[in-house]
Design a protein around this motif. Structure first.
Motif, PDB file in Angstrom:
ATOM      1  N   UNK A 243      39.626  26.871  48.610  1.00 43.81           N
ATOM      2  CA  UNK A 243      38.425  26.638  49.402  1.00 43.81           C
ATOM      3  C   UNK A 243      37.226  26.188  48.591  1.00 43.81           C
ATOM      4  N   UNK A 244      37.373  26.110  47.270  1.00 41.52           N
ATOM      5  CA  UNK A 244      36.290  25.600  46.426  1.00 41.52           C
ATOM      6  C   UNK A 244      35.333  26.652  45.926  1.00 41.52           C
ATOM      7  N   UNK A 245      35.813  27.886  45.737  1.00 37.62           N
ATOM      8  CA  UNK A 245      34.950  28.954  45.218  1.00 37.62           C
ATOM      9  C   UNK A 245      34.427  28.606  43.832  1.00 37.62           C
ATOM     10  N   UNK A 246      33.217  29.062  43.541  1.00 34.02           N
ATOM     11  CA  UNK A 246      32.620  28.848  42.211  1.00 34.02           C
ATOM     12  C   UNK A 246      33.420  29.610  41.165  1.00 34.02           C
ATOM     13  N   UNK A 247      33.716  30.880  41.462  1.00 34.18           N
ATOM     14  CA  UNK A 247      34.666  31.656  40.663  1.00 34.18           C
ATOM     15  C   UNK A 247      35.242  32.770  41.528  1.00 34.18           C
ATOM     16  N   UNK A 259      49.462  41.138  37.387  1.00 39.30           N
ATOM     17  CA  UNK A 259      50.444  40.162  36.883  1.00 39.30           C
ATOM     18  C   UNK A 259      50.869  39.203  37.999  1.00 39.30           C
ATOM     19  N   UNK A 260      51.158  39.739  39.181  1.00 34.20           N
ATOM     20  CA  UNK A 260      51.548  38.913  40.325  1.00 34.20           C
ATOM     21  C   UNK A 260      50.432  37.962  40.728  1.00 34.20           C
ATOM     22  N   UNK A 261      49.201  38.461  40.763  1.00 35.76           N
ATOM     23  CA  UNK A 261      48.057  37.629  41.130  1.00 35.76           C
ATOM     24  C   UNK A 261      47.891  36.470  40.152  1.00 35.76           C
ATOM     25  N   UNK A 262      47.945  36.769  38.870  1.00 38.31           N
ATOM     26  CA  UNK A 262      47.803  35.706  37.864  1.00 38.31           C
ATOM     27  C   UNK A 262      48.912  34.666  37.990  1.00 38.31           C
ATOM     28  N   UNK A 263      50.135  35.126  38.276  1.00 41.78           N
ATOM     29  CA  UNK A 263      51.252  34.194  38.456  1.00 41.78           C
ATOM     30  C   UNK A 263      51.016  33.283  39.653  1.00 41.78           C
ATOM     31  N   UNK A 276      39.622  35.112  37.169  1.00 42.75           N
ATOM     32  CA  UNK A 276      39.911  36.203  36.233  1.00 42.75           C
ATOM     33  C   UNK A 276      40.404  37.403  37.032  1.00 42.75           C
ATOM     34  N   UNK A 277      41.297  38.180  36.422  1.00 41.72           N
ATOM     35  CA  UNK A 277      41.836  39.365  37.091  1.00 41.72           C
ATOM     36  C   UNK A 277      41.610  40.589  36.222  1.00 41.72           C
TER      37      UNK A 277
END
Length: 395
Positions: A243-247, A259-263, A276-277
């Motif tokens: 959606x174009x988030x800044x971060x 780990x799942x989120x980063x993957x 970042x997570x």
């Protein structure tokens, strides 16, 4: 009448069944035939010995989960008919056979007149989950019917009921493939790719029920600083990125979830520095980050699985939302959810209203959210409406 054993109700206790509510509670039973085994199909008779329903018997407060209010036989044709009905509904709402989406719930328990059964589809793999002994007993027949109805759509069936079956039934159930096998855990949701951990993940490996709410968040994300709290597989994070988030910052107390989120972020966006997570406790993280985010998602695990802990759960929801409302930027948007079935929409709204007052913020409701159309609610079983959410504009 079919030759199933009989359960007899106390006088007047058939009224809810006359209104097609699909549960018989233990307190409604006068007596039952000898030798009824847990998971067995039984006839339910009124106090005047009239047939009113049939379903799976189970030891516990819900003694019978109704499969039919007609006097029929539960055979292969029954399973095929119910699964075909479920598929037809998913085709009608365009979540099945959709080239941009192969992730959907095919069977949603009472919502599809199959109480105690969940089937989620991830590409060519169906993940089946039993929440009743009766559905566990019938798993092979259900699997056979599923393959017959789904044809080329499904090549693998993974049975995942270790943690959902009643532990007192002592079934020693182990998760595993009951048809086919695959290492391909990729699924597509609205054009985004996700790894689905059906081996060790929560539910069937992915929170299919937030699909439409993730899409809504995507529409709000452009240029925003986003916090996805209790991120699990990072679904909201991935949509916010598109959606174009800044971060986007993803937070969960589970290292496996991080780990799942980063993957999943990497799967869709590669090494994108916007994400970042952090593996950290939600309250500690919110305490340490004031006025940093203008879009926050609070999607915690169920605070209440039983009515006995409802009061404490509502206090928990209030406490969490106070933190979120205190920490969000002026003009920010807060997505907040409860997936506890025993928490009603009114319970949840009151908890969030209380939180807004305690936080001292002016708050407007932009959206009232719920589960998507592939998680239908049987109109005779309002308890099936378990997911509720609010999107708030915070001044």
């Amino acid at each position: 009448m079919t030759t199933y054993k009989n359960i007899y109700l106390k006088r007047g206790k058939e009224e809810s069944l006359k209104r097609f509510h699909p549960w018989v509670f233990s307190g409604a039973i006068q007596h039952m035939d000898e030798g009824i085994q847990e998971g067995e199909v039984v006839n339910v008779l009124t106090s005047s010995n009239e047939f009113i329903a049939l379903g799976h018997y189970q030891i516990g407060s819900i003694s019978v989960r109704v499969l039919s209010f007609d006097d029929i036989v539960i055979d292969n044709a029954f399973w095929e008919s119910r699964i075909q009905s479920a598929l037809t509904a998913r085709l009608a709402i365009n979540v099945a056979d959709n080239p941009t989406n192969n992730t959907y719930r095919l069977v949603h328990g009472e919502g599809d007149n199959l109480p105690g059964l969940i089937i989620d589809c991830y590409g060519e793999t169906a993940v089946m989950q039993a929440h009743s002994v009766g559905m566990h007993v019938e798993r092979e027949a259900i699997g056979k019917a599923l393959l017959s109805v789904m044809g080329d759509r499904i090549k693998n069936i993974y049975y995942k009921s270790e943690t959902t079956l009643p532990f007192k039934a002592d079934l020693h159930q182990q998760n595993g493939f009951i048809y086919g096998a695959t290492d391909n855990d990729l699924a597509i949701e609205n054009g985004l790719k996700f790894h689905v951990d059906w081996l060790r993940g929560q539910k069937t490996g992915f929170f299919v029920d937030q699909r439409e709410n993730r899409s809504l968040l995507e529409n709000y994300a452009k240029g925003k600083s986003v916090l996805n709290m209790f991120c699990y597989t990072g679904g909201f994070s991935v949509y916010a990125m598109r959606g174009g988030a800044k971060f986007v910052h993803s937070v969960d107390s589970s290292a496996k979830a991080i780990e799942l989120t980063n993957e999943n972020v990497s799967l869709n966006f590669g090494d994108d520095s916007r994400h970042e997570a952090f593996c950290e406790d939600a309250f500690k993280y919110l305490d340490a980050h004031n006025n940093k985010y203008d879009l926050i998602v609070l999607d915690p695990p169920a605070f209440a699985k039983h009515r006995a802990v409802l009061h404490n759960a509502l206090k928990g929801y209030t406490r969490l939302n106070v933190k979120g409302l205190q920490k969000i930027k002026k003009g920010g948007v807060l997505f907040t959810f409860s997936c506890s079935q025993v928490v009603t929409k009114e319970n949840f709204r009151n908890a969030v209203f209380t939180a807004a007052a305690q936080a001292g913020r002016k708050v407007r409701i932009l959206h009232q959210l719920h589960q998507p159309a592939d998680h239908p609610v049987n109109i005779y079983h309002p308890e099936g409406e378990y997911l509720k959410g609010l999107v708030l504009y915070v001044e």
